[in-house]
Each structure stands twice: as C-alpha cells, then as structure tokens.
Design a protein around this motif. Sequence first.
Motif, PDB file in Angstrom:
ATOM      1  N   PRO A   6      18.467  56.615  61.794  1.00  0.00           N
ATOM      2  CA  PRO A   6      19.529  56.671  60.981  1.00  0.00           C
ATOM      3  C   PRO A   6      20.831  56.943  61.840  1.00  0.00           C
ATOM      4  O   PRO A   6      20.901  57.610  62.815  1.00  0.00           O
ATOM      5  CB  PRO A   6      19.509  57.590  60.106  1.00  0.00           C
ATOM      6  CG  PRO A   6      18.137  57.881  60.081  1.00  0.00           C
ATOM      7  CD  PRO A   6      17.377  57.378  61.164  1.00  0.00           C
ATOM      8  N   ASP A  78      12.936  60.964  58.057  1.00  0.00           N
ATOM      9  CA  ASP A  78      12.982  60.692  56.456  1.00  0.00           C
ATOM     10  C   ASP A  78      13.775  61.477  55.646  1.00  0.00           C
ATOM     11  O   ASP A  78      14.693  61.264  54.869  1.00  0.00           O
ATOM     12  CB  ASP A  78      11.383  60.544  55.929  1.00  0.00           C
ATOM     13  CG  ASP A  78      10.570  59.160  56.401  1.00  0.00           C
ATOM     14  OD1 ASP A  78      11.267  58.350  56.945  1.00  0.00           O
ATOM     15  OD2 ASP A  78       9.364  59.314  56.233  1.00  0.00           O
ATOM     16  N   SER A  81      17.326  61.413  56.547  1.00  0.00           N
ATOM     17  CA  SER A  81      17.858  59.965  56.012  1.00  0.00           C
ATOM     18  C   SER A  81      18.332  60.225  54.589  1.00  0.00           C
ATOM     19  O   SER A  81      19.474  59.633  54.046  1.00  0.00           O
ATOM     20  CB  SER A  81      16.783  58.664  56.086  1.00  0.00           C
ATOM     21  OG  SER A  81      16.630  58.666  57.319  1.00  0.00           O
ATOM     22  N   CYS A  82      17.501  61.141  53.644  1.00  0.00           N
ATOM     23  CA  CYS A  82      17.758  61.390  52.371  1.00  0.00           C
ATOM     24  C   CYS A  82      18.858  62.016  52.409  1.00  0.00           C
ATOM     25  O   CYS A  82      19.925  62.139  51.291  1.00  0.00           O
ATOM     26  CB  CYS A  82      16.732  61.905  51.806  1.00  0.00           C
ATOM     27  SG  CYS A  82      15.171  60.864  51.573  1.00  0.00           S
ATOM     28  N   ARG A  84      21.685  62.258  54.042  1.00  0.00           N
ATOM     29  CA  ARG A  84      22.916  61.411  54.488  1.00  0.00           C
ATOM     30  C   ARG A  84      23.532  60.648  53.310  1.00  0.00           C
ATOM     31  O   ARG A  84      24.623  60.030  53.340  1.00  0.00           O
ATOM     32  CB  ARG A  84      22.789  60.669  55.877  1.00  0.00           C
ATOM     33  CG  ARG A  84      22.070  59.300  55.603  1.00  0.00           C
ATOM     34  CD  ARG A  84      21.891  58.825  57.099  1.00  0.00           C
ATOM     35  NE  ARG A  84      21.123  57.471  56.754  1.00  0.00           N
ATOM     36  CZ  ARG A  84      21.384  56.405  56.632  1.00  0.00           C
ATOM     37  NH1 ARG A  84      22.595  56.031  56.581  1.00  0.00           N
ATOM     38  NH2 ARG A  84      20.503  55.459  56.591  1.00  0.00           N
ATOM     39  N   LYS A  85      22.544  60.289  52.169  1.00  0.00           N
ATOM     40  CA  LYS A  85      22.773  59.588  51.091  1.00  0.00           C
ATOM     41  C   LYS A  85      24.036  60.338  50.229  1.00  0.00           C
ATOM     42  O   LYS A  85      24.110  61.325  49.904  1.00  0.00           O
ATOM     43  CB  LYS A  85      21.668  59.214  50.378  1.00  0.00           C
ATOM     44  CG  LYS A  85      21.021  58.293  51.270  1.00  0.00           C
ATOM     45  CD  LYS A  85      19.807  57.589  50.344  1.00  0.00           C
ATOM     46  CE  LYS A  85      18.970  56.856  51.457  1.00  0.00           C
ATOM     47  NZ  LYS A  85      17.376  56.445  50.719  1.00  0.00           N
TER      48      LYS A  85
END
Length: 85
Positions: A6, A78, A81-82, A84-85
């Motif tokens: 990411p 993983d 990545s979560c 950064r949302k």
Amino acid sequence: MAIRMPRIIKKFSTAGDVPKGHFVVYVGEKQKKRFVIPISFLSQPLFQDLLCPAEEEFGFDYPMGGVTIPCSEDFFVDLTSCLRK
C-alpha cells in the motif's frame, strides 16, 4: 513473487530517509523487513495490539534501531492497509 505494498507503507533502505511524522518498524518472523509508517498508527487500537507482543518478546531494547514486531509480513501489510482507510 512480488508483493504490492500500500502507498502509505514505504520500505526504505537507510535511516536518513525517514520523513517527519513517520517511524521505523522491523517486521517478520525469521527475516526482518524494514518499514517506515506514519506515527498516527500509534493511536490505532489494532496497531497497539501488535505492540504488546513486541514488548513482551523484545522489551524496550531494539538492537536493529527500530521497533521490532514479531508477526508475519503479510499480516502486517494487511493490518496497515486497514488502518489507512
């Protein structure tokens, strides 16, 4: 086999390239990989859950120069990545 990282997670090669507002972590079970991540992750409960096992295994002595997190690289990617949302 390449892993797409990411954008928010960047892998750097030297200590002099850590941008302001970021810090270094080393991730991996056997071979450690270096990541530079935003300091804002420290306030996230999911990331804090990673720090507890790191403290238990390594205490506050980080011979590599950054926080060492004892988890798989895939899991770390993983999770971040979560975040950064």
